[in-house]
Design an enzyme around this catalytic site. Structure first.
Site, PDB file in Angstrom:
ATOM      1  N   SER A 152      14.261  10.839  17.424  1.00 13.86           N
ATOM      2  CA  SER A 152      14.283  10.176  18.739  1.00 13.86           C
ATOM      3  C   SER A 152      14.119  11.255  19.801  1.00 13.86           C
ATOM      4  O   SER A 152      14.432  12.426  19.549  1.00 13.86           O
ATOM      5  CB  SER A 152      15.642   9.481  18.937  1.00 13.86           C
ATOM      6  OG  SER A 152      15.857   9.199  20.308  1.00 13.86           O
ATOM      7  N   TYR A 165      24.890   8.723  18.640  1.00 12.26           N
ATOM      8  CA  TYR A 165      23.451   8.588  18.377  1.00 12.26           C
ATOM      9  C   TYR A 165      22.731   9.918  18.659  1.00 12.26           C
ATOM     10  O   TYR A 165      21.952  10.416  17.829  1.00 12.26           O
ATOM     11  CB  TYR A 165      22.879   7.469  19.244  1.00 12.26           C
ATOM     12  CG  TYR A 165      21.430   7.148  18.976  1.00 12.26           C
ATOM     13  CD1 TYR A 165      21.062   6.309  17.927  1.00 12.26           C
ATOM     14  CD2 TYR A 165      20.419   7.684  19.781  1.00 12.26           C
ATOM     15  CE1 TYR A 165      19.725   6.005  17.680  1.00 12.26           C
ATOM     16  CE2 TYR A 165      19.085   7.386  19.549  1.00 12.26           C
ATOM     17  CZ  TYR A 165      18.747   6.547  18.500  1.00 12.26           C
ATOM     18  OH  TYR A 165      17.410   6.249  18.267  1.00 12.26           O
TER      19      TYR A 165
END
Ligand code: NAD
Length: 266
Positions: A152, A165
Site C-alpha cells: 500500500s 495497517y
C-alpha cells in the site's frame, strides 16, 4: 504486446473480491491456471472460478485463513494437487481495523498484523519451498517463481488512525526486500505493488459521495483507481516482460505518494 502466462499456475489470496478478484481474472485472461483463495464466504470465489472455467480457463476456489499456518499448508497442498505446480503467488489478502492508537485493542492490532504481514510471510514461505524445489521450468518462464506482495502507499505514508495497517504494510516492504535479497540468486523474483486509493470494499466509505471529493485532493492525477489499474500491473510483474525487475515496489496511486499537499506550499 500480448502477455502470455500459458502453462503457468497462479495462486491469489483474497481473490473473492476487489483487487484479488481482478488480479485473478486478469491472470486467467493471460492464460494462467488460477487458484482463488477466499476467507469466509465461498460463494463469490466459486462464482469467479465458474466464470473462468466457462471462458476456457482453469480455476478452483479454496478456502483458507492466511494468518493460520495449517490453512496455508493445506492451501498450497491443494494447489499442487489440482495443478501439479506453482509459478506465481499474489499475496493480496488484507484488512483494516481502524482506531486511534489510544483506543486500539490488542486484538485489532494482532488481527491486522496477523493477516496483512504474517499472512504474507506464511504464503511467501510456502511458495518459496515449491519454487526452490522445482527450479526454472524451461520454456514456461525465465524465473523459477514470482511473488507479488500487495502492499500500500501506507508502506511509505504514515496514517494516523490506522497504525496497525500502516505498520503491517511497512513490514511488508522490508519482508519483500529481504526475501528478494535472500532468493534472487535462485532466479526467484519478488516484488510489491503499492496501490493508492482503488475503488473496492476496503475503502467504500472513502471513495463515494462527498468523501470522494476529499480523497481526490490527495490524488494529483484526479481520479480514484480501478481494480484493473492494479490487475494489469500484476500480470506484467508475473510475466517475463518484467524479468529484470527484482525487489522493487511499483506504486500505482495516481501520484498520491508524491505528497501533493506540498505543491504550491512550503
Ligand atoms: P477487499 O476487502 O475487497 O479485499 C481483501 C480480501 O482479503 C478479501 O477478499 C478478504 O476476504 C481477504 N481476507 C481478509 N482477511 C483474510 C484472511 N485472514 N485470510 C484470507 N483472506 C483474507 O479489499 P481490496 O482493496 O481488494 O484489498 C486487497 C489488498 O489491496 C489488501 O492487501 C489491501 O490492503 C491492499 N490495498 C488496497 C487499496 C485500495 O485502495 N483498495 C489500497 C492499498 C492497498
Amino acid at each position: 504486446m500480448q502477455i502470455s502466462l500459458a502453462r503457468q499456475v497462479a495462486l491469489v489470496t483474497g481473490a473473492s473480491s476487489g483487487i484479488g478478484a481482478g488480479a485473478a481474472r486478469a491472470l486467467a485472461d493471460a492464460g494462467a491456471s488460477v487458484v482463488l483463495n477466499y476467507h469466509s464466504s465461498a460463494g463469490p470465489a466459486q462464482d469467479l472460478a465458474r466464470e473462468i472455467n466457462a471462458n476456457g480457463g482453469r480455476a478452483i476456489a479454496v478456502g483458507a485463513d492466511v494468518s493460520k499456518e495449517q490453512d496455508i499448508e493445506r492451501l498450497f497442498a491443494q494447489t499442487l494437487e489440482a495443478f501439479g505446480t506453482l509459478d506465481i503467488l499474489v499475496a493480496n489478502s488484507g484488512l483494516q481495523k481502524d482506531a486511534a492508537a489510544v483506543d486500539m485493542s490488542l486484538e485489532d492490532w494482532n488481527t491486522v498484523i496477523g493477516t496483512n504481514l504474517t499472512g504474507q510471510f506464511l504464503c511467501a514461505r510456502a511458495a518459496l519451498r515449491i519454487f526452490t524445489r522445482q527450479g526454472i521450468r524451461q520454456g514456461v518462464s525465465r524465473a523459477a517463481g514470482k511473488i507479488i506482495h500487495m502492499s500500500s502507499v501506507h508502506q511509505r505514508i504514515p496514517w494516523a488512525g490506522h497504525i496497525n495497517y500502516a505498520a503491517s504494510k511497512g513490514g511488508v516492504d522490508l519482508l519483500m526486500q529481504s526475501l528478494a535479497q535472500e532468493t534472487s540468486h535462485q532466479r526467484i523474483r519478488i516484488n510489491s505493488i503499492a496501490p493508492g486509493a482503488i475503488r473496492t470494499a476496503i475503502n467504500r466509505d472513502a471513495t463515494e459521495g462527498e468523501q470522494e471529493q476529499k480523497l481526490l485532493e490527495l490524488i494529483p492525477y484526479g481520479r480514484v483507481g480501478d481494480v484493473e489499474d492494479v490487475a494489469n500491473a500484476v500480470v506484467w510483474l508475473a510475466s517475463d516482460l518484467s524479468d529484470y525487475v527484482v525487489g522493487t515496489t511499483l506504486f500505482i496511486d495516481g501520484g498520491m505518494s508524491l505528497y501533493p499537499g506540498f505543491r504550491g506550499n512550503g
